[in-house]
Design a protein around this motif. Structure first.
Motif, PDB file in Angstrom:
ATOM      1  N   MET A  21       0.845  -1.174   0.000  1.00  0.00           N
ATOM      2  CA  MET A  21       0.000   0.000   0.000  1.00  0.00           C
ATOM      3  C   MET A  21       0.890   1.236   0.000  1.00  0.00           C
ATOM      4  O   MET A  21       1.926   1.262   0.639  1.00  0.00           O
ATOM      5  N   ASP A  22       0.470   2.238  -0.707  1.00  0.00           N
ATOM      6  CA  ASP A  22       1.206   3.492  -0.753  1.00  0.00           C
ATOM      7  C   ASP A  22       1.317   4.070   0.654  1.00  0.00           C
ATOM      8  O   ASP A  22       0.371   4.035   1.430  1.00  0.00           O
ATOM      9  N   GLU A  23       2.494   4.595   0.993  1.00  0.00           N
ATOM     10  CA  GLU A  23       2.696   5.117   2.345  1.00  0.00           C
ATOM     11  C   GLU A  23       1.794   6.313   2.655  1.00  0.00           C
ATOM     12  O   GLU A  23       1.538   6.616   3.811  1.00  0.00           O
ATOM     13  N   ARG A  24       1.297   6.987   1.645  1.00  0.00           N
ATOM     14  CA  ARG A  24       0.387   8.118   1.879  1.00  0.00           C
ATOM     15  C   ARG A  24      -1.047   7.646   2.091  1.00  0.00           C
ATOM     16  O   ARG A  24      -1.855   8.358   2.644  1.00  0.00           O
ATOM     17  N   LEU A  25      -1.350   6.450   1.648  1.00  0.00           N
ATOM     18  CA  LEU A  25      -2.688   5.894   1.789  1.00  0.00           C
ATOM     19  C   LEU A  25      -2.696   4.962   2.996  1.00  0.00           C
ATOM     20  O   LEU A  25      -2.591   3.748   2.876  1.00  0.00           O
TER      21      LEU A  25
END
Length: 100
Positions: A1-5
Motif C-alpha cells: 500500500m502506498d505510504e500516503r494511503l
C-alpha cells in the motif's frame, strides 16, 4: 500500500462516504416508500407487491445516494489530504512515424 494511503486515511474516506449514504438512504427511502405504500394501498395493490416494490425503491435510492456521495467525498478537503483523479495521457505514434 502506498505510504500516503494509510488505514487511518482510508477509514476517514470510507466514513465520510458511508454515513452520508446511510442517512440519505434511510430518510429518502422512508419518505418515498411511505408515499408509495399509501398510494398503492389506496389503489388496492397487494401487500406483497407493495413490499417488493418498496425494496426496489430502497435499493434504487441506496445506489443513487452511494454514487452521489462518492462524488461528494472525491471533492472533499480532509484537511491534511485531498483526493484527486489524475488522467493518464497516452502518446500515440503518428502513422507517418510508424511507417518510417
Amino acid at each position: 500500500m502506498d505510504e500516503r494511503l494509510t488505514v487511518k486515511r482510508l477509514l476517514r474516506i470510507w466514513w465520510a462516504w458511508q454515513w452520508r449514504t446511510v442517512v440519505a438512504t434511510f430518510i429518502g427511502s422512508l419518505v418515498f416508500i411511505t408515499v408509495f405504500a399509501f398510494v398503492a394501498g389506496f389503489l388496492g395493490m397487494s401487500k406483497q407487491n407493495i413490499a417488493m416494490i418498496g425494496n426496489l425503491i430502497y435499493m434504487g435510492i441506496g445506489i443513487f445516494a452511494s454514487i452521489y456521495f462518492l462524488g461528494f467525498v472525491l471533492k472533499k478537503d480532509f484537511g491534511d489530504f485531498k483526493l484527486s483523479i489524475v488522467e493518464r495521457v497516452y502518446c500515440e505514434e503518428k502513422e507517418e512515424d510508424a511507417k518510417s
